[in-house]
Design an enzyme around this catalytic site. Structure first.
Site, PDB file in Angstrom:
ATOM      1  N   ASP A  34       0.827  -1.196   0.000  1.00 36.77           N
ATOM      2  CA  ASP A  34       0.000   0.000   0.000  1.00 36.77           C
ATOM      3  C   ASP A  34       0.865   1.249   0.000  1.00 36.77           C
ATOM      4  O   ASP A  34       2.077   1.173  -0.068  1.00 36.77           O
ATOM      5  CB  ASP A  34      -1.056  -0.018   1.112  1.00 36.77           C
ATOM      6  CG  ASP A  34      -0.507  -0.307   2.477  1.00 36.77           C
ATOM      7  OD1 ASP A  34      -1.047  -1.183   3.147  1.00 36.77           O
ATOM      8  OD2 ASP A  34       0.479   0.344   2.878  1.00 36.77           O
ATOM      9  N   LYS A  56      -3.582   2.397  -0.045  1.00 36.21           N
ATOM     10  CA  LYS A  56      -4.222   2.684   1.231  1.00 36.21           C
ATOM     11  C   LYS A  56      -3.663   4.003   1.710  1.00 36.21           C
ATOM     12  O   LYS A  56      -2.474   4.217   1.710  1.00 36.21           O
ATOM     13  CB  LYS A  56      -3.849   1.575   2.189  1.00 36.21           C
ATOM     14  CG  LYS A  56      -4.435   1.712   3.548  1.00 36.21           C
ATOM     15  CD  LYS A  56      -4.113   0.461   4.305  1.00 36.21           C
ATOM     16  CE  LYS A  56      -4.225   0.669   5.774  1.00 36.21           C
ATOM     17  NZ  LYS A  56      -3.807  -0.506   6.491  1.00 36.21           N
ATOM     18  N   MET A 170      -3.585   8.858  11.889  1.00 32.54           N
ATOM     19  CA  MET A 170      -4.723   9.098  10.983  1.00 32.54           C
ATOM     20  C   MET A 170      -5.601  10.234  11.494  1.00 32.54           C
ATOM     21  O   MET A 170      -6.818  10.218  11.276  1.00 32.54           O
ATOM     22  CB  MET A 170      -5.594   7.811  10.845  1.00 32.54           C
ATOM     23  CG  MET A 170      -4.823   6.600  10.399  1.00 32.54           C
ATOM     24  SD  MET A 170      -5.820   5.101  10.371  1.00 32.54           S
ATOM     25  CE  MET A 170      -5.921   4.692  12.106  1.00 32.54           C
TER      26      MET A 170
HETATM   27  N1  SAH Z   1       0.885   0.536  10.456  1.00 28.88           N
HETATM   28  C1  SAH Z   1       1.314   1.918  10.420  1.00 28.88           C
HETATM   29  C2  SAH Z   1       0.174   2.878  10.690  1.00 28.88           C
HETATM   30  C3  SAH Z   1      -0.948   2.812   9.668  1.00 28.88           C
HETATM   31  S1  SAH Z   1      -2.160   4.060   9.901  1.00 28.88           S
HETATM   32  C4  SAH Z   1       2.457   2.112  11.421  1.00 28.88           C
HETATM   33  O1  SAH Z   1       2.711   1.242  12.253  1.00 28.88           O
HETATM   34  O2  SAH Z   1       3.129   3.138  11.331  1.00 28.88           O
HETATM   35  C5  SAH Z   1      -1.518   5.360   8.920  1.00 28.88           C
HETATM   36  C6  SAH Z   1      -1.117   6.535   9.791  1.00 28.88           C
HETATM   37  O3  SAH Z   1       0.203   6.342  10.283  1.00 28.88           O
HETATM   38  C7  SAH Z   1      -1.068   7.859   9.084  1.00 28.88           C
HETATM   39  O4  SAH Z   1      -2.342   8.455   9.000  1.00 28.88           O
HETATM   40  C8  SAH Z   1      -0.148   8.656   9.997  1.00 28.88           C
HETATM   41  O5  SAH Z   1      -0.840   9.103  11.139  1.00 28.88           O
HETATM   42  C9  SAH Z   1       0.832   7.593  10.442  1.00 28.88           C
HETATM   43  N2  SAH Z   1       2.080   7.608   9.644  1.00 28.88           N
HETATM   44  C10 SAH Z   1       2.572   6.601   8.923  1.00 28.88           C
HETATM   45  N3  SAH Z   1       3.750   6.942   8.363  1.00 28.88           N
HETATM   46  C11 SAH Z   1       4.005   8.206   8.751  1.00 28.88           C
HETATM   47  C12 SAH Z   1       5.058   9.122   8.509  1.00 28.88           C
HETATM   48  N4  SAH Z   1       6.116   8.797   7.757  1.00 28.88           N
HETATM   49  N5  SAH Z   1       4.985  10.358   9.073  1.00 28.88           N
HETATM   50  C13 SAH Z   1       3.934  10.706   9.845  1.00 28.88           C
HETATM   51  N6  SAH Z   1       2.911   9.879  10.108  1.00 28.88           N
HETATM   52  C14 SAH Z   1       2.938   8.645   9.577  1.00 28.88           C
END
Ligand code: SAH
Length: 247
Positions: A34, A56, A170
């Protein structure tokens, strides 16, 4: 029948990929990925590897989750090594649990390869430790996807009276409502907040404010972004490091 690796891709910086993830990516016959995964990771796949994008963004799927589950399952019927690559960690708001359950019900073998979650690594790249002696004894990672004003919210907002660090994933689209709600339940308006956009990548942006003013300052930041609420945010003054690197 093949095997599925529910694999965390880390938060963006490609070097935050685990050795195990790198190995299975190199062995994969098919990679189902994704948007959050650094696309450079796909260059580590072997020649002839098939790529399937199930886009996603912010927890919202372009392909509905049941179709993603079915795609993974079908690929496992056809190919030996199937990598389901997800941003961060597959079990932190990654719906990896649902995918694993779908496979388990159908007798498909799988492994989970945890990834470095954005929840802690993105604050770290902004110079914000999620716990700190004398400042915060714990942290919570919460979905910010639910609008707190909606009656069906499952989040128990009263629990956030805590001094502990709260990390919303998110949540950028609901930033104003989240900040308002936290003030409503009794958190001080001056409580420090950071919004970190595209953390761990060269496009990383960090905006610091308070519950009262963060929305005005951070509302136009690009996603993905996460929100950190709590006194640990102030440590950034001393601990910022990523922006100081010579690139
Ligand atoms: N499984 C992922 C989270 C998925 S939900 C994890 O463990 O990181 C997706 C959310 O993760 C986004 O809306 C944001 O809030 C956060 N996110 C993921 N990558 C990011 C990044 N590089 N910088 C800031 N927020 C991030």
């Amino acid at each position: 029948m093949g095997k599925v690796y529910l694999t965390g891709a880390g938060p963006g910086d490609i070097e935050l990929l685990t050795l195990k993830a790198a190995r299975v990516i190199g062995e994969a016959d098919v990679i189902i990925y994704d948007r959050l995964a650094n696309p450079k990771i796909l260059e580590m796949a072997r020649n002839g590897c098939k790529f399937i994008y199930v886009g996603k963004e912010d927890g919202r799927h372009i392909l509905p989750q049941d179709q993603i589950n079915e795609t993974i399952y079908r690929m496992a019927l056809q190919y030996e090594t199937v990598v389901r690559l997800k941003g961060g960690d597959p079990f932190v708001f990654g719906r990896g649990g649902e995918e694993g359950a779908y496979l388990a019900e159908r007798g498909i073998e799988f492994e989970v390869i945890p990834g470095i979650t954005s929840a802690i690594s993105v604050p770290a790249y902004a110079g914000i430790p999620v716990t700190h002696r004398g400042i915060s004894v714990g942290f919570r990672v919460v979905t910010g996807h639910e609008d707190p004003n909606k009656p069906k919210s499952q989040i128990v907002w009263e629990n956030f009276k805590t001094e502990e660090t709260i990390i919303f994933l998110m949540g950028l689209h609901n930033l104003q409502e989240i900040a308002k709600k936290l003030i409503e339940i009794g958190k001080p308006k001056e409580c420090p907040v950071a919004v970190i956009s595209r953390g761990t990548t060269p496009q990383q942006k960090v905006v610091i404010g308070t519950l009262e003013n963060i929305y005005q300052q951070a509302k136009d930041l690009p996603t993905p972004a996460l929100i950190v609420v709590g006194k640990v945010v102030e440590l950034r003054d001393q601990l910022r490091w990523f922006e100081e690197l010579d690139s």
